[in-house]
Design an enzyme around this catalytic site. Structure first.
Site, mmCIF file in Angstrom:
data_model
loop_
_atom_site.group_PDB
_atom_site.id
_atom_site.type_symbol
_atom_site.label_atom_id
_atom_site.label_comp_id
_atom_site.label_asym_id
_atom_site.label_seq_id
_atom_site.Cartn_x
_atom_site.Cartn_y
_atom_site.Cartn_z
ATOM 1 N N ASP A 26 -1.080 -76.962 81.413
ATOM 2 C CA ASP A 26 0.328 -76.977 80.121
ATOM 3 C C ASP A 26 0.265 -76.060 79.610
ATOM 4 O O ASP A 26 0.526 -75.136 78.748
ATOM 5 C CB ASP A 26 -1.602 -76.988 78.947
ATOM 6 C CG ASP A 26 -2.348 -78.614 79.071
ATOM 7 O OD1 ASP A 26 -2.103 -79.451 79.373
ATOM 8 O OD2 ASP A 26 -3.525 -78.872 78.351
ATOM 9 N N LYS A 131 -0.177 -85.807 78.955
ATOM 10 C CA LYS A 131 -1.789 -85.731 78.428
ATOM 11 C C LYS A 131 -2.753 -85.640 77.104
ATOM 12 O O LYS A 131 -1.426 -84.916 76.698
ATOM 13 C CB LYS A 131 -2.942 -84.708 78.844
ATOM 14 C CG LYS A 131 -2.614 -83.871 78.768
ATOM 15 C CD LYS A 131 -3.787 -83.004 80.098
ATOM 16 C CE LYS A 131 -3.921 -81.317 79.954
ATOM 17 N NZ LYS A 131 -4.497 -81.221 78.146
ATOM 18 N N CYS A 164 -8.666 -76.650 77.866
ATOM 19 C CA CYS A 164 -8.500 -77.714 79.243
ATOM 20 C C CYS A 164 -8.155 -76.888 80.535
ATOM 21 O O CYS A 164 -8.631 -78.374 81.586
ATOM 22 C CB CYS A 164 -7.205 -77.742 78.531
ATOM 23 S SG CYS A 164 -6.368 -78.310 77.345
#
Ligand code: TIU
Length: 228
Positions: A26, A131, A164
């Protein structure tokens, strides 16, 4: 290539570069640049920039060594049909997921903010996993992609350490992958959470993984190249 030995805590870990993936979590404008999801939550996004250089170094080394590279992006379909209402409605952000912002709609696929920062832009042959959740295995085909390549070890970096990155390492550990957090290539809006998040991974003799750093990864791969 023979297995290599990566210095790590709580113990060194052996890995075969052909059965290893670098998973970059990310590193999107939405988390790292002003005007995105991270800032709408009230965070100082500048704190995440410290992970960029170490991620870039690990990425360069992985590419040079032929280690599989996987990039992930958190975000949702434009109609938000994959965004749980409980996620969208949570808290008191200045803008909610799907609202328009300076980098496009917050955390929505295809928008500028959803993209990976230029410094770490994926190459055409690298896998990008979109995701909807915090973990990279949740509702994605990551496990299939890894299995198809015979991957056994995940070198994980990106943002944020305790959200995450942590969720992905926990998910990967439960699926049988050896997961290594590259400490300096991870970052959090909360430096204390970053520190403690890394401690959690390696506590109890490595209860769900290992902790190393980008320099150790780079140097281990470079040493193997020189010896070859
Ligand atoms: N808010 C926060 O710390 N993280 C996230 O929402 N997503 C990721 O960690 N990528």
């Amino acid at each position: 290539m023979d297995d290599l030995t990566l210095p790590a805590e709580p113990s060194a870990i052996r890995f075969d570069p052909a059965r290893t993936a670098l998973v970059i979590i990310d590193m999107q404008r939405d988390f790292i640049e002003p005007g995105g999801f991270g800032e709408t939550l009230g965070n100082d996004v500048g704190l995440l920039r410290r992970a960029i250089g170490p991620c870039a170094a690990a990425l360069k080394a992985a590419r040079a060594a032929g280690v599989m590279v996987i990039h992930t992006r958190e975000g949702h379909r434009p109609d938000l049909s994959d965004a749980p209402p409980a996620k969208v409605a949570r808290g008191a952000p200045s803008k909610r997921i799907g609202d328009p912002g300076p980098m496009g709609r917050i955390l929505v696929r295809g928008e500028v903010g959803h993209g990976i920062i230029a410094e770490l832009a994926p190459l055409g042959d690298e896998t990008v996993i979109d995701k909807p959740g915090k973990g990279a295995f949740h509702q994605t085909d990551l496990e299939q992609v890894l299995r198809n390549r015979g991957v056994e070890v995940l070198m994980v970096c990106g943002v944020t350490t305790e959200v995450c990155v942590h969720t992905t390492i926990r998910e990967g550990n439960d699926r049988g992958y050896k997961c290594v957090a590259l400490a300096d290539a991870c970052a959090s809006y909360f430096p204390e959470f970053h520190r403690v998040g890394l401690e959690m991974i390696k506590a109890q003799s490595g209860i769900f993984g290992w902790v190393s750093d980008s320099a150790a990864f780079v140097e281990t791969l470079a040493a193997a190249r020189q010896a070859a």
